[in-house]
Design a protein around this motif. Structure first.
Motif: not given
Length: 72
Positions: A30-39
């Motif tokens: 998901s888009v949120e999972a990608v954001m958390h990955f790059y966080a």
């Protein structure tokens, strides 16, 4: 015959005034999972929100916008 093509996702963010694209680590995420990955690399993403999608140049673009204030 009708063919469907998945457009690649691109994630845009700004850091220190420069905008750049982040690669999609896994199209199934998901888009949120990608954001958390790059966080882990870009801590400002922990308080960001995802905006989009917007289709530009045969890509699906999402923009990660930080919700923190800027110094000025």
């Amino acid at each position: 015959m009708l063919q469907t093509t998945l457009l690649p996702r691109v994630f845009l963010m700004k850091d220190k005034g420069n905008e750049f694209a982040l690669a999609d680590p896994d199209p199934k995420w998901s888009v949120e999972a990608v954001m958390h990955f790059y966080a882990n690399t870009y801590p400002t993403l922990t308080t960001a929100k995802a905006v989009g999608p917007e289709i530009i140049n045969d890509t699906v673009q999402y923009r990660f916008e930080t919700t923190m204030g800027t110094k000025g």
